[in-house]
Design a protein around this motif. Structure first.
Motif, PDB file in Angstrom:
ATOM      1  N   UNK A   1       2.633   1.441  -6.418  1.00  0.00           N
ATOM      2  CA  UNK A   1       1.603   1.486  -5.381  1.00  0.00           C
ATOM      3  C   UNK A   1       1.710   0.253  -4.492  1.00  0.00           C
ATOM      4  N   UNK A   2       1.576   0.451  -3.198  1.00  0.00           N
ATOM      5  CA  UNK A   2       1.714  -0.664  -2.253  1.00  0.00           C
ATOM      6  C   UNK A   2       0.431  -1.480  -2.227  1.00  0.00           C
ATOM      7  N   UNK A   3       0.379  -2.419  -1.306  1.00  0.00           N
ATOM      8  CA  UNK A   3      -0.776  -3.312  -1.269  1.00  0.00           C
ATOM      9  C   UNK A   3      -2.035  -2.595  -0.786  1.00  0.00           C
ATOM     10  N   UNK A   4      -3.155  -3.315  -0.807  1.00  0.00           N
ATOM     11  CA  UNK A   4      -4.442  -2.698  -0.511  1.00  0.00           C
ATOM     12  C   UNK A   4      -4.511  -2.145   0.900  1.00  0.00           C
ATOM     13  N   UNK A   5      -3.927  -2.892   1.823  1.00  0.00           N
ATOM     14  CA  UNK A   5      -3.955  -2.454   3.206  1.00  0.00           C
ATOM     15  C   UNK A   5      -3.420  -1.023   3.352  1.00  0.00           C
ATOM     16  N   UNK A   6      -2.347  -0.787   2.649  1.00  0.00           N
ATOM     17  CA  UNK A   6      -1.759   0.544   2.732  1.00  0.00           C
ATOM     18  C   UNK A   6      -2.728   1.580   2.152  1.00  0.00           C
ATOM     19  N   UNK A   7      -3.422   1.198   1.073  1.00  0.00           N
ATOM     20  CA  UNK A   7      -4.386   2.116   0.462  1.00  0.00           C
ATOM     21  C   UNK A   7      -5.482   2.476   1.469  1.00  0.00           C
ATOM     22  N   UNK A   8      -5.929   1.441   2.220  1.00  0.00           N
ATOM     23  CA  UNK A   8      -6.966   1.689   3.215  1.00  0.00           C
ATOM     24  C   UNK A   8      -6.485   2.678   4.262  1.00  0.00           C
ATOM     25  N   UNK A   9      -5.289   2.417   4.755  1.00  0.00           N
ATOM     26  CA  UNK A   9      -4.749   3.279   5.823  1.00  0.00           C
ATOM     27  C   UNK A   9      -4.656   4.710   5.337  1.00  0.00           C
ATOM     28  N   UNK A  10      -4.369   4.847   4.039  1.00  0.00           N
ATOM     29  CA  UNK A  10      -4.144   6.165   3.472  1.00  0.00           C
ATOM     30  C   UNK A  10      -5.314   7.116   3.712  1.00  0.00           C
ATOM     31  N   UNK A  11      -6.540   6.584   3.665  1.00  0.00           N
ATOM     32  CA  UNK A  11      -7.710   7.448   3.854  1.00  0.00           C
ATOM     33  C   UNK A  11      -7.676   8.114   5.233  1.00  0.00           C
ATOM     34  N   UNK A  12      -7.356   7.323   6.243  1.00  0.00           N
ATOM     35  CA  UNK A  12      -7.261   7.892   7.588  1.00  0.00           C
ATOM     36  C   UNK A  12      -6.161   8.947   7.627  1.00  0.00           C
ATOM     37  N   UNK A  13      -5.076   8.569   6.993  1.00  0.00           N
ATOM     38  CA  UNK A  13      -3.916   9.447   7.029  1.00  0.00           C
ATOM     39  C   UNK A  13      -4.248  10.809   6.445  1.00  0.00           C
ATOM     40  N   UNK A  14      -5.056  10.818   5.358  1.00  0.00           N
ATOM     41  CA  UNK A  14      -5.360  12.079   4.683  1.00  0.00           C
ATOM     42  C   UNK A  14      -6.069  13.045   5.626  1.00  0.00           C
ATOM     43  N   UNK A  15      -6.994  12.529   6.407  1.00  0.00           N
ATOM     44  CA  UNK A  15      -7.734  13.392   7.340  1.00  0.00           C
ATOM     45  C   UNK A  15      -6.764  14.021   8.354  1.00  0.00           C
ATOM     46  N   UNK A  16      -5.971  13.161   9.026  1.00  0.00           N
ATOM     47  CA  UNK A  16      -4.998  13.656   9.996  1.00  0.00           C
ATOM     48  C   UNK A  16      -4.059  14.660   9.343  1.00  0.00           C
ATOM     49  N   UNK A  17      -3.602  14.286   8.162  1.00  0.00           N
ATOM     50  CA  UNK A  17      -2.588  15.071   7.488  1.00  0.00           C
ATOM     51  C   UNK A  17      -3.094  16.472   7.185  1.00  0.00           C
ATOM     52  N   UNK A  18      -4.331  16.568   6.707  1.00  0.00           N
ATOM     53  CA  UNK A  18      -4.888  17.879   6.374  1.00  0.00           C
ATOM     54  C   UNK A  18      -4.940  18.754   7.623  1.00  0.00           C
ATOM     55  N   UNK A  19      -5.340  18.133   8.738  1.00  0.00           N
ATOM     56  CA  UNK A  19      -5.426  18.892   9.989  1.00  0.00           C
ATOM     57  C   UNK A  19      -4.048  19.365  10.428  1.00  0.00           C
ATOM     58  N   UNK A  20      -3.094  18.449  10.355  1.00  0.00           N
ATOM     59  CA  UNK A  20      -1.734  18.790  10.770  1.00  0.00           C
ATOM     60  C   UNK A  20      -1.140  19.854   9.854  1.00  0.00           C
ATOM     61  N   UNK A  21      -1.416  19.722   8.559  1.00  0.00           N
ATOM     62  CA  UNK A  21      -0.900  20.691   7.587  1.00  0.00           C
ATOM     63  C   UNK A  21      -1.450  22.079   7.887  1.00  0.00           C
ATOM     64  N   UNK A  22      -2.729  22.157   8.199  1.00  0.00           N
ATOM     65  CA  UNK A  22      -3.349  23.450   8.494  1.00  0.00           C
ATOM     66  C   UNK A  22      -2.697  24.074   9.722  1.00  0.00           C
ATOM     67  N   UNK A  23      -2.401  23.206  10.695  1.00  0.00           N
ATOM     68  CA  UNK A  23      -1.775  23.650  11.929  1.00  0.00           C
ATOM     69  C   UNK A  23      -0.359  24.178  11.680  1.00  0.00           C
ATOM     70  N   UNK A  24       0.358  23.497  10.791  1.00  0.00           N
ATOM     71  CA  UNK A  24       1.767  23.818  10.555  1.00  0.00           C
ATOM     72  C   UNK A  24       1.979  24.957   9.553  1.00  0.00           C
ATOM     73  N   UNK A  25       0.970  25.226   8.745  1.00  0.00           N
ATOM     74  CA  UNK A  25       1.163  26.109   7.590  1.00  0.00           C
ATOM     75  C   UNK A  25       1.797  27.455   7.937  1.00  0.00           C
TER      76      UNK A  25
END
Lengths: 466, 466
Positions: free
Chosen positions: A7-31
């Motif tokens: 697991x990377x440092x904390x900063x990366x963990x923080x960013x991950x939360x934002x990423x999850x939201x975007x990712x879910x939207x993009x995944x739904x779009x691409x599915x």
């Protein structure tokens, strides 16, 4: 959940939360998109976004995307996934793609993931990974359809319907001897579905023996066979005629294109990059280019030796130096033509090693004819410049022109011969004929070309200029 | 029976009787072989024997052999057959092969045979022949499977069983709108046979839209699409989304290999041969090679002009001439590397025209780095020879070495830049980037390289040697 990567440092963990939201939207779009388009979209995202998107895709789609033969990101994405997910996906992937994945993955993630795979998947992967690169064995997949020759058309169709999901292709069905398990026939799905349900499977088999390849056959030869027989897949068999796997036509297309790129780069006078130009690291690329460039440079240094050797002649007849670049390049160019012709003809199997003397017998008159054409142009140029008063080549200008012309005939013939024979020599010595690059041939011809030039000049101009 | 070719003289008629006996025997022997092997066997026979053997083969086998995409003999054989036979075979052949046949046939046999074909076959062939060479339209075949979207899986399967014989591939089924006949979905046979018989055909269709191509799309782009989406066939549609034909993967493999050969030959500094090396006529080959060789020679003549221009410097510092071949070849070699990289990357679509400045920004530092490596080697060589007493470069040897080194950096950087930009320029001007051959780049760099060399030397050696 445990991760394959530390697991990377904390900063990366923080960013991950934002990423999850975007990712879910993009995944739904691409599915609903074609897997190849999903792969392309993932390729454009940052690695962590891409892996989050992949994780949010429907299970089936995840496997389809990672199964794409030219999806370079797959090993990075698999490494970024939770290990249980990765194990599930790898088990569902086609065996040849999974093997590729393990070829590309970095340690320790590679061993870590491998250890968690079911034993039978491990055994299968180990077998596939044991074949040398670019052989049929390394390209094959183990998900193919076999049925005993005692089955009927109907039984085979029912079987195919059941197992379709787990096979790379079902368009070729391999019929085995029920006792020895030897390959008896290859049946196409199109013939199968036109058959009568109650008839034996062999009723829809072609009369000819199945086309097979050896696991160690080079991919170029496999490609030639698939192209010759217009196959969608070719079975790889061992010496007991047991089917080890199949190589499918889509893998072959990628292999042919890759082979073409490698040959083109080698012919350009460098090592094959193995990666797209814009993606390879700067120093990686430098390494692939500097090696050959330096070797060629060292070889070309011999031209300085040759020139030093003829220093006296150079000083007495400075007019001779004027034509050195022209003469050298003509030898190199004719050599480059002959080499590209022969490399390609060898690669396509149009000519074999034993045909070298036929080629030599064609190149000798070709070289003489081409050299004569250039000689006429060269003599005309010198004569024109002299008579029109553009330049004064001295009182012996006609002899100089004659020396240049004679050298051109000799050097173009020599270039064509050397250029055409070098690929044969390289293959005979076990190297890739494509290594006979244009610069390699040019360097070889340059050095000898200088010697030819000065020798011819000495012969013709002896007693006058020299 | 009437023959397409005028009957030959009596002697040929006599010989024909012998031929018939041999041919029947050979045909019986070959009948059970794979069509590609039959084609290979025919290729090795004299034309008249080959056509006699073909005539003796079972009807089905005749069509299969002539349907092979890379069977060069087909037009000769068809011409030699009695016209009724030829008409029957052509009508049964796949449309794309039949079109190829008419592309290759000679007049008057061509028109003679064409006039006797059924009107609908004529119309179909005329349409296929109207597309420019190397486009999707010229490669496509019109024997594909379409069904209305109102059909069920069972109806579709039944339909396919009936028409299988007359279709090039049944592995892709195109589902059309029942009213507008627009393409709605592409269904694979493998998904079809796993579907429930009573369900609508759309239940086994993928979610994504079908991948289609335009009839004027270049074969390289079609190949890229087929490879990207791992298709067995791609439908060619017009602007109304009506399916005109399909391009199958086996045609694509041949196209990719042919394209690779053409590019390799162009890169070698000649016109593409379009025929195997051992089969092309001697003068035909000479023509394809002499053109470029002469153009390059004329270009390279400028080196003589450049040398003449620096004649005074040459006479004062003969030591400079020793390194001319070395320096020129280094520029050419680095240019050849860069060109082969960029041509290939453009051909594969890895980089686009608009990426030229990114490439320039990569090649500039690459060239500087590679040039510096060669400069170190070059200076080391001159220093070593001087200090070890192998050769005396004069009292200003260190300055000479420095001039050679500086020139190498400049010329390799220049070569890399020119070599990488030339393919972009050619494509921008509408030419094939592959025409930026190794010899072409070398010639370009040679002339400018000489000017660079003497300018650098003048700068460094001014007041000492020059």
């Amino acid at each position: 959940m445990e991760e394959l990567r530390n697991p990377a440092d904390d900063r990366r963990e923080d960013r991950r939360d934002d990423v999850v939201v975007d990712a879910a939207a993009l995944a739904a779009e691409l599915a609903e998109e074609h897997p190849a388009d999903i792969a392309e979209a993932l390729d454009e995202e940052e690695p962590e976004v891409a892996s989050a998107v992949l994780a949010s895709l429907p299970r089936e789609r995840q496997v389809e995307v990672l199964d794409l033969p030219d999806f370079d990101l797959s090993s990075d994405l698999i490494e970024a996934l939770p290990v249980e997910e990765a194990v599930r996906i790898v088990s569902e992937m086609s065996a040849d793609r999974a093997a590729d994945l393990f070829r590309w993955m970095d340690e320790p993630a590679r061993s870590h993931l491998f250890a968690r795979l079911p034993p039978e998947t491990q055994a299968e992967l180990n077998r596939l990974l044991s074949y040398p690169e670019h052989t049929a064995g390394s390209l094959m997949t183990t998900e193919f359809v076999t049925v005993p020759s005692t089955w009927t058309v109907g039984e085979t169709l029912r079987h195919i319907r059941e197992i379709e999901r787990t096979r790379e292709t079902i368009y070729a069905i391999y019929v085995l001897d029920p006792v020895s398990h030897k390959l008896v026939k290859a049946v196409t799905l199109r013939r199968l579905i036109t058959g009568e349900t109650g008839q034996p499977i062999l009723s829809v088999a072609p009369k000819h023996d199945p086309i097979t390849v050896d696991p160690l056959m080079d991919r170029e030869d496999v490609a030639r066979l698939i192209s010759k027989y217009d196959l969608l897949a070719v079975p790889v068999v061992d010496q007991h005629e047991h089917v080890l796997g199949i190589v499918t036509v889509d893998d072959m297309i990628d292999a042919i294109i890759e082979e073409g790129t490698e040959d083109a780069q080698k012919f350009g006078g460098m090592e094959a990059l193995d990666e797209p130009y814009m993606e390879i690291g700067f120093f990686e690329m430098l390494k692939k280019r500097a090696g050959w460039l330096s070797i060629l440079f060292l070889g070309e240094m011999l031209t300085a030796n040759a020139m030093q050797h003829f220093e006296d002649e150079l000083e007495r007849a400075i007019v001779l130096t004027l034509f050195i670049p022209l003469i050298m390049s003509s030898g190199g160019n004719s050599g480059s033509q002959a080499t590209s012709l022969i490399i390609r003809a060898l690669a396509l199997g149009e000519i074999k090693l034993r045909d070298w003397w036929r080629v030599a017998l064609r190149e000798l008159p070709s070289g003489l004819a081409l050299g004569s054409i250039l000689a006429v142009l060269g003599v005309a140029r010198i004569t024109a410049w002299q008579l029109l008063g553009f330049y004064d080549y001295g009182e012996h200008w006609l002899l100089v022109a004659f020396a240049v012309g004679a050298t051109l005939v000799a050097i173009v013939t020599f270039g064509s011969l050397v250029g055409s024979m070098l690929p044969f020599l390289l293959r005979r010595l076990g190297f890739d004929p494509a290594s006979a690059s244009a610069p390699f041939v040019a360097t070889f011809v340059d050095v000898t070309g200088l010697v030819i030039y000065f020798s011819v000049a000495l012969l013709i101009l002896h007693g006058t200029l020299l």
